[in-house]
Design an enzyme around this catalytic site. Structure first.
Site, short mmCIF file in Angstrom:
data_model
loop_
_atom_site.label_atom_id
_atom_site.label_comp_id
_atom_site.label_asym_id
_atom_site.label_seq_id
_atom_site.Cartn_x
_atom_site.Cartn_y
_atom_site.Cartn_z
N ARG A 50 0.81 -1.23 0.00
CA ARG A 50 0.00 0.00 0.00
C ARG A 50 0.84 1.27 0.00
O ARG A 50 0.41 2.30 0.53
CB ARG A 50 -0.95 0.05 1.20
N ARG A 54 -3.43 6.32 0.36
CA ARG A 54 -3.94 7.50 1.06
C ARG A 54 -2.92 8.23 1.92
O ARG A 54 -3.15 9.38 2.28
CB ARG A 54 -5.15 7.10 1.92
N ARG A 63 -6.56 11.75 -6.82
CA ARG A 63 -7.77 10.94 -6.67
C ARG A 63 -9.03 11.78 -6.46
O ARG A 63 -10.15 11.24 -6.50
CB ARG A 63 -7.60 10.01 -5.46
N ASP A 99 -6.78 -3.01 -6.91
CA ASP A 99 -7.31 -3.54 -5.65
C ASP A 99 -7.71 -4.99 -5.85
O ASP A 99 -7.95 -5.42 -6.98
CB ASP A 99 -8.52 -2.72 -5.18
N TYR A 176 -15.10 -12.17 0.90
CA TYR A 176 -15.93 -10.99 0.62
C TYR A 176 -17.21 -11.38 -0.13
O TYR A 176 -18.28 -10.86 0.15
CB TYR A 176 -15.13 -9.95 -0.18
O1 CP3 Z 1 0.32 -3.02 -1.81
C1 CP3 Z 1 -0.69 -2.83 -2.52
O2 CP3 Z 1 -1.05 -1.72 -2.89
C2 CP3 Z 1 -1.36 -4.09 -2.96
C3 CP3 Z 1 -2.67 -3.96 -3.51
C4 CP3 Z 1 -3.83 -3.97 -2.54
C5 CP3 Z 1 -4.66 -2.86 -2.28
N1 CP3 Z 1 -5.61 -3.27 -1.43
C6 CP3 Z 1 -4.48 -1.54 -2.87
C7 CP3 Z 1 -5.39 -0.47 -2.51
C8 CP3 Z 1 -4.30 -5.04 -1.80
C9 CP3 Z 1 -3.74 -6.42 -1.68
C10 CP3 Z 1 -5.45 -4.57 -1.10
C11 CP3 Z 1 -6.20 -5.43 -0.19
C12 CP3 Z 1 -7.55 -5.05 0.14
N2 CP3 Z 1 -8.31 -4.05 -0.40
C13 CP3 Z 1 -8.32 -5.70 1.12
C14 CP3 Z 1 -7.91 -6.93 1.90
C15 CP3 Z 1 -7.41 -6.65 3.23
C16 CP3 Z 1 -6.00 -6.09 3.28
O3 CP3 Z 1 -5.88 -4.99 3.83
O4 CP3 Z 1 -5.07 -6.76 2.86
C17 CP3 Z 1 -9.53 -5.01 1.19
C18 CP3 Z 1 -10.66 -5.26 2.15
C19 CP3 Z 1 -9.52 -3.99 0.22
C20 CP3 Z 1 -10.61 -3.06 -0.11
C21 CP3 Z 1 -10.22 -1.66 -0.06
N3 CP3 Z 1 -9.45 -1.08 -1.03
C22 CP3 Z 1 -10.57 -0.66 0.89
C23 CP3 Z 1 -11.44 -0.89 2.09
C24 CP3 Z 1 -9.96 0.53 0.46
C25 CP3 Z 1 -10.07 1.88 1.12
C26 CP3 Z 1 -11.23 2.64 0.56
C27 CP3 Z 1 -11.40 3.97 1.19
O5 CP3 Z 1 -10.91 4.92 0.60
O6 CP3 Z 1 -12.03 4.03 2.28
C28 CP3 Z 1 -9.27 0.24 -0.72
C29 CP3 Z 1 -8.51 1.17 -1.48
C30 CP3 Z 1 -7.17 0.74 -1.91
N4 CP3 Z 1 -6.69 -0.51 -2.12
C31 CP3 Z 1 -6.14 1.64 -2.20
C32 CP3 Z 1 -5.03 0.90 -2.57
C33 CP3 Z 1 -3.68 1.38 -2.96
C34 CP3 Z 1 -6.33 3.13 -2.19
C35 CP3 Z 1 -5.61 3.89 -1.20
C36 CP3 Z 1 -5.53 3.43 0.25
O7 CP3 Z 1 -6.45 2.78 0.74
O8 CP3 Z 1 -4.53 3.81 0.87
#
Ligand code: CP3
Length: 390
Positions: A50, A54, A63, A99, A176
């Site tokens: 990640r 954010r 974004r 994601d 999920y």
């Molecule tokens: O390192 C990486 O970036 C790998 C890719 C990855 C992301 N999310 C990128 C992402 C992976 C493996 C995930 C996993 C993921 N995404 C899960 C599984 C649990 C975990 O934490 O491992 C879940 C439940 C999600 C769903 C998700 N995606 C949520 C709840 C959010 C936040 C939404 C919000 O804004 O409230 C995301 C966004 C997301 N996924 C981002 C990225 C880079 C956007 C930015 C951020 O959240 O920082």
């Protein structure tokens, strides 16, 4: 190992000319097993799960006004976000901005990421009729992903940084789909697995196809490595993991086995599962370890499971990022020393994703500290790697 029937048959051979500029990239040297063969990279590679997200003000700026899933459908924006942490920190790998729910959406499953909640599935999958509504994922539905990977790789070229492709593993995706959204205890998922094992296996097999197609598309478009995220698999016993999950995670990873890229396998709370996770599909190249298990202990479990040395990735507790620098630096060095003792290569990372509240300035100092490190016996600089200490 042949790939999916509908995927292009040809693949870039390992070390193909388009990868020539990445031959000495520290991340790839460790992930390909160079350390186990007695060759050390110039430095311990570091990237953060990640890292594009954010915590970065430049991410929040680009974004603005778009949802997460909309942003993932825009190849120029995806490439820009993928590059942001490489520019800011000089990390040793980029991770494709996407994601775990993106391939589900691409296949045609109704899913949204609701801010503050997480992924919400329009129609949860709990019966055979529900499963029939989850289509296979064909490459023609991934054109925006292919284009975004190509652009990212093109822009990364000048930095000599490899791109990691990724996917969510069948179990975590199934959790999920079955729960309909995030869940603390995964009760419905585990009940389905035991109450109707055949339906569970058919669902997990469908998800393995979707995951495998997503991974394969990224590698064919230029990603140099892959990571399979099984974020929530630590909620299972070893027996359930081996019986109900391993065959499907193996099928997902097998979809890229012929492409010659290193494969990382990661989950959280997986202390009991590390040996089995390392052994999936004949053995992975890198075992992701969360912060609960020291890296050298994780490496020993991985080696016992896979029957050969496995590199490790991890495992600074993300909570430490908000500790005073002296405390954090001590933990970074402790992780580095454990990674060295692990013996078969270490990719520095956090034990899970960067928290949105993390200070990018602190992450920058961690990267510099890792890059300055020359081994437990080496000349560890006492001052601060980035700006002279405090
Ligand atoms: O390192 C990486 O970036 C790998 C890719 C990855 C992301 N999310 C990128 C992402 C992976 C493996 C995930 C996993 C993921 N995404 C899960 C599984 C649990 C975990 O934490 O491992 C879940 C439940 C999600 C769903 C998700 N995606 C949520 C709840 C959010 C936040 C939404 C919000 O804004 O409230 C995301 C966004 C997301 N996924 C981002 C990225 C880079 C956007 C930015 C951020 O959240 O920082």
């Amino acid at each position: 190992m042949p790939g999916p029937a509908d995927a292009p048959a040809t693949a870039p051979a390992p070390g193909a000319p388009h990868e020539e500029h990445l031959r000495d990239a520290p991340y790839l040297r460790v992930a390909r097993g160079d350390v186990a063969r007695g060759l050390r990279p110039q430095r311990t590679p570091v990237w953060f799960m990640r890292q594009a997200g954010r915590s970065l003000p430049e991410y929040r700026a680009v974004r603005e006004g778009t949802t997460m899933l909309q942003s993932c459908r825009n190849p120029e924006l995806v490439a820009e976000i993928t590059l942001q942490p490489v520019r800011r920190y000089g990390v040793d790998a980029a991770i494709f901005y996407s994601d775990i729910v993106v391939p589900l959406e691409a296949a045609g499953v109704g899913v949204e990421i609701v801010a503050g909640t997480g992924p919400v599935i329009a129609e949860p999958v709990r019966t055979r009729a529900d499963l029939e509504r989850v289509p296979e994922l064909t490459p023609d539905r991934l054109e925006h992903v292919t284009e975004a990977v190509r652009l990212s790789v093109q822009q990364l070229r000048a930095t000599g940084t490899p791109l990691i492709g990724f996917a969510g593993a069948p179990f975590t995706l199934a959790s999920y789909l079955v729960e309909g959204g995030p869940s603390r205890d995964l009760l419905r998922t585990k009940a389905l697995m035991h109450a109707d094992p055949q339906l569970w296996h058919d669902l997990a097999a469908r998800l393995a196809q979707i995951t495998g197609a997503f991974l394969r598309a990224q590698v064919l478009a230029g990603a140099s490595a892959v990571q399979l995220f099984d974020s929530w698999v630590g909620s299972l016993s070893l027996a359930d993991y081996e019986r109900h999950v391993v065959p499907h995670s193996a099928a997902a990873l097998r979809a890229v086995a012929d492409l010659g890229v290193p494969r990382t396998h990661f989950g959280t709370g997986t202390g009991e599962l590390l040996g089995a996770m390392a052994a999936v599909d004949g053995g992975v190249d890198v075992l992701g370890v969360d912060f609960r298990v020291p890296l050298d202990v994780g490496a020993a479990r991985g080696r016992a499971g896979a029957g050969r040395p496995v590199a490790v990735q991890g495992n600074l507790d993300p909570a430490l990022l908000s500790a005073p620098w002296q405390v954090l630096r001590g933990e970074v060095r402790r992780v580095l020393a454990a990674g060295e003792r692990a013996g078969a290569g270490h990719v520095f990372n956090l034990g899970h994703g960067v928290p949105p509240s993390a200070d990018p300035g602190v992450l920058a100092r961690v990267v510099d500290e890792v890059h300055a490190w020359r081994g437990a016996e080496g000349d560890v600089p006492d001052g601060d790697a980035r700006d002279g200490g405090e």
